[in-house]
Design a protein around this motif. Sequence first.
Motif, PDB file in Angstrom:
ATOM      1  N   PHE A  74      97.003 -87.474  66.063  1.00  6.64           N
ATOM      2  CA  PHE A  74      96.250 -87.097  64.874  1.00  6.64           C
ATOM      3  C   PHE A  74      97.078 -86.286  63.876  1.00  6.64           C
ATOM      4  CE2 PHE A  74      93.157 -87.637  68.301  1.00  6.64           C
ATOM      5  CZ  PHE A  74      92.310 -88.574  67.725  1.00  6.64           C
ATOM      6  N   GLY A  75      98.359 -86.063  64.189  1.00  8.26           N
ATOM      7  CA  GLY A  75      99.234 -85.320  63.294  1.00  8.26           C
ATOM      8  C   GLY A  75     100.553 -86.042  63.108  1.00  8.26           C
ATOM      9  N   ASP A  80     101.542 -76.682  71.503  1.00  4.75           N
ATOM     10  CA  ASP A  80     100.165 -76.185  71.592  1.00  4.75           C
ATOM     11  C   ASP A  80      99.945 -74.929  70.757  1.00  4.75           C
ATOM     12  OD1 ASP A  80     101.503 -74.258  73.064  1.00  4.75           O
ATOM     13  OD2 ASP A  80     100.178 -74.369  74.810  1.00  4.75           O
ATOM     14  N   VAL A 122      97.393 -74.360  62.311  1.00  5.96           N
ATOM     15  CA  VAL A 122      97.923 -75.638  61.828  1.00  5.96           C
ATOM     16  C   VAL A 122      98.876 -76.263  62.844  1.00  5.96           C
ATOM     17  CG1 VAL A 122      99.431 -76.675  60.064  1.00  5.96           C
ATOM     18  CG2 VAL A 122      97.653 -75.044  59.401  1.00  5.96           C
ATOM     19  N   ARG A 129      96.792 -79.962  54.735  1.00  6.43           N
ATOM     20  CA  ARG A 129      96.000 -79.114  55.612  1.00  6.43           C
ATOM     21  C   ARG A 129      94.527 -79.508  55.542  1.00  6.43           C
ATOM     22  NH1 ARG A 129      99.792 -75.876  52.934  1.00  6.43           N
ATOM     23  NH2 ARG A 129     101.123 -74.578  54.260  1.00  6.43           N
ATOM     24  N   GLU A 130      93.771 -79.114  56.565  1.00  5.79           N
ATOM     25  CA  GLU A 130      92.369 -79.527  56.673  1.00  5.79           C
ATOM     26  C   GLU A 130      91.557 -79.102  55.456  1.00  5.79           C
ATOM     27  OE1 GLU A 130      88.702 -79.200  59.908  1.00  5.79           O
ATOM     28  OE2 GLU A 130      90.724 -78.556  60.441  1.00  5.79           O
ATOM     29  N   PRO A 185      99.235 -76.729  66.330  1.00  6.63           N
ATOM     30  CA  PRO A 185      98.873 -77.800  67.269  1.00  6.63           C
ATOM     31  C   PRO A 185      98.356 -79.056  66.580  1.00  6.63           C
ATOM     32  CG  PRO A 185      97.327 -75.962  67.416  1.00  6.63           C
ATOM     33  CD  PRO A 185      98.458 -75.504  66.565  1.00  6.63           C
ATOM     34  N   LYS A 186      97.826 -78.915  65.382  1.00  7.73           N
ATOM     35  CA  LYS A 186      97.320 -80.087  64.658  1.00  7.73           C
ATOM     36  C   LYS A 186      98.467 -80.945  64.138  1.00  7.73           C
ATOM     37  CE  LYS A 186      93.062 -77.740  63.263  1.00  7.73           C
ATOM     38  NZ  LYS A 186      92.264 -77.206  62.129  1.00  7.73           N
ATOM     39  N   ILE A 187      99.448 -80.331  63.519  1.00  9.51           N
ATOM     40  CA  ILE A 187     100.558 -81.112  62.973  1.00  9.51           C
ATOM     41  C   ILE A 187     101.454 -81.654  64.087  1.00  9.51           C
ATOM     42  CG2 ILE A 187     102.153 -79.166  62.626  1.00  9.51           C
ATOM     43  CD1 ILE A 187     103.022 -80.474  60.004  1.00  9.51           C
ATOM     44  N   CYS A 188     101.503 -80.954  65.236  1.00 12.77           N
ATOM     45  CA  CYS A 188     102.332 -81.406  66.358  1.00 12.77           C
ATOM     46  C   CYS A 188     101.661 -82.498  67.189  1.00 12.77           C
ATOM     47  CB  CYS A 188     102.684 -80.229  67.266  1.00 12.77           C
ATOM     48  SG  CYS A 188     103.830 -79.040  66.532  1.00 12.77           S
ATOM     49  N   ASP A 189     100.368 -82.722  66.987  1.00 18.67           N
ATOM     50  CA  ASP A 189      99.645 -83.732  67.757  1.00 18.67           C
ATOM     51  C   ASP A 189     100.207 -85.123  67.457  1.00 18.67           C
ATOM     52  OD1 ASP A 189      97.407 -85.780  68.246  1.00 18.67           O
ATOM     53  OD2 ASP A 189      96.570 -83.968  69.151  1.00 18.67           O
ATOM     54  N   TYR A 228     102.365 -82.478  54.697  1.00 19.01           N
ATOM     55  CA  TYR A 228     101.198 -82.467  55.574  1.00 19.01           C
ATOM     56  C   TYR A 228     100.047 -81.812  54.829  1.00 19.01           C
ATOM     57  CZ  TYR A 228      98.195 -81.422  59.582  1.00 19.01           C
ATOM     58  OH  TYR A 228      97.132 -81.335  60.450  1.00 19.01           O
TER      59      TYR A 228
END
Length: 260
Positions: free
Chosen positions: A34-35, A59, A25, A254-255, A27-31, A252
Amino acid sequence: MLYFEKYEANGNDFIIVNEIVDKAVIPKICDRHFGVGSDGFIIVRNENNTFYMDYYNADGSRASLCGNGLRCVGKYLQKNKLIDSNTFTVKTEVGDKVGFINPDGSITINLGKPIIKYLNEEVRIENRIFLVALVELGVWHGVIYLGNLDEELMYKYAPLLSKHPQYSSHINVNFCEIISKDHIKIVTYERGVGFTNACGTGACCSYIVGKTLYNLNNQVKIIFKGGEAFIEEKADGIYLTGKANFICRGYYEREEEQNA
């Protein structure tokens, strides 16, 4: 859904949560596109009013210590009324770190004593030689003092220096310029993130190299891209002081929750 709060210290921004998460999760939330977007991700664990900090780069890679992250954790503890005094202790991978909330709202962290592995080792990239000091303060930092902070040079060589084969693992890279004995500028490239607005451990490592090589004063003002902070060397460690600010809070999804 994952509840989070976001904080910044000199523009070095962090997402803080209070629960263990799947590392995928992070790197996705830190993007930033897209996050939520941040330089780092912090898990604060409260076990019977003993606080632990687990730190991750954007990362998803783990780091043992983050100075500006600790300043933000101090603000988080205060804002959420998890502490009832102006002194707090956070347990990290490299030991307990003590912080202080000052009357003006700034936060001071005793980050301990940096360890210099070597000073001014030659590192060659293409036809250029850099004199790099390698210093450890929970994470490894390369410190380079320049006559002036040449932006083109820094942006070209920082990623190459960070991953240079002379180092057993990737390092953070700090470019420094001395303004006076009590005033330096620092630009930091962080492994797993890239260029950041500020770096607390990088500032402390840069200071100790400057003190050793150029006789900097015991109290120094640091100028980052994201503003100013202050360093003071005492017998028990290097103290970093600066403001930390709450930005926002949210949830947030999650996917797997998005696809449910």
